[in-house]
Write an enzyme that holds these catalytic residues in place. Sequence first.
Site, short mmCIF file in Angstrom:
data_model
loop_
_atom_site.label_atom_id
_atom_site.label_comp_id
_atom_site.label_asym_id
_atom_site.label_seq_id
_atom_site.Cartn_x
_atom_site.Cartn_y
_atom_site.Cartn_z
N SER A 295 1.53 2.09 -4.98
CA SER A 295 1.69 0.54 -4.75
C SER A 295 1.23 -0.01 -5.91
O SER A 295 1.60 -1.20 -5.97
CB SER A 295 0.42 0.27 -3.56
OG SER A 295 -0.71 0.74 -3.90
N HIS B 238 0.72 -1.16 0.09
CA HIS B 238 -0.10 0.11 -0.16
C HIS B 238 1.06 1.31 -0.12
O HIS B 238 2.16 1.13 0.03
CB HIS B 238 -0.97 -0.12 0.99
CG HIS B 238 -0.41 0.45 2.54
ND1 HIS B 238 -0.34 1.75 2.89
CD2 HIS B 238 0.02 -0.30 3.59
CE1 HIS B 238 0.53 1.82 4.13
NE2 HIS B 238 0.93 0.51 4.44
N CYS B 239 -0.02 2.36 -0.34
CA CYS B 239 0.96 3.82 -0.12
C CYS B 239 -0.16 4.68 0.26
O CYS B 239 -0.91 4.25 1.50
CB CYS B 239 1.37 4.16 -1.60
SG CYS B 239 -0.01 4.26 -2.79
N ASN B 240 -0.18 5.89 -0.08
CA ASN B 240 -1.15 6.87 0.31
C ASN B 240 -2.50 6.58 0.05
O ASN B 240 -3.42 6.70 0.67
CB ASN B 240 -0.59 8.21 0.09
CG ASN B 240 -1.30 9.43 0.69
OD1 ASN B 240 -1.67 9.38 1.80
ND2 ASN B 240 -1.76 10.21 -0.10
N ILE C 49 -3.11 4.18 2.88
CA ILE C 49 -3.35 4.80 4.35
C ILE C 49 -4.75 5.65 4.41
O ILE C 49 -4.98 5.68 5.71
CB ILE C 49 -1.96 5.26 4.43
CG1 ILE C 49 -2.01 5.67 6.25
CG2 ILE C 49 -1.70 6.67 4.13
CD1 ILE C 49 -1.52 4.00 6.97
#
Length: 120
Positions: A86, A79-81, A108
């Site tokens: 991602s 995952h990323c923001n 996130i």
Amino acid sequence: MRLAALLLLAFFSWGLAQPKIVTVDDLKAALSNPKAFVIDVRTPQEFAQGHVPGAVNWPLQEIERWWNRVPKDRVVYIHCNTQNRSGVAVRYLMGKGYNNLNLVTGGIQAWMSRGYPISR
């Protein structure tokens, strides 16, 4: 959220293999499994502001340094923001032969909007 998942599926459908696209709810449930391995591909600064408990911070910008450390014997969640970086990381790793990957939609931001715990 469903639209984002459908767009990601369409984006990956040009290749033979496709990642499993999961929600932050799926990720939360998976954290109790010791075989789960969570990779946060955001920058170290973003990671320090709050991350999924137990996640490792392997920034996308450094993927060529860490890609071969991704475990092939565990279930990997990336995952990323949101899910842009991602998605790039998942595509890259699939090109390296990984097939145990889960792309977390919403990143996130979705995790925090659900009120799930974060570590700092």
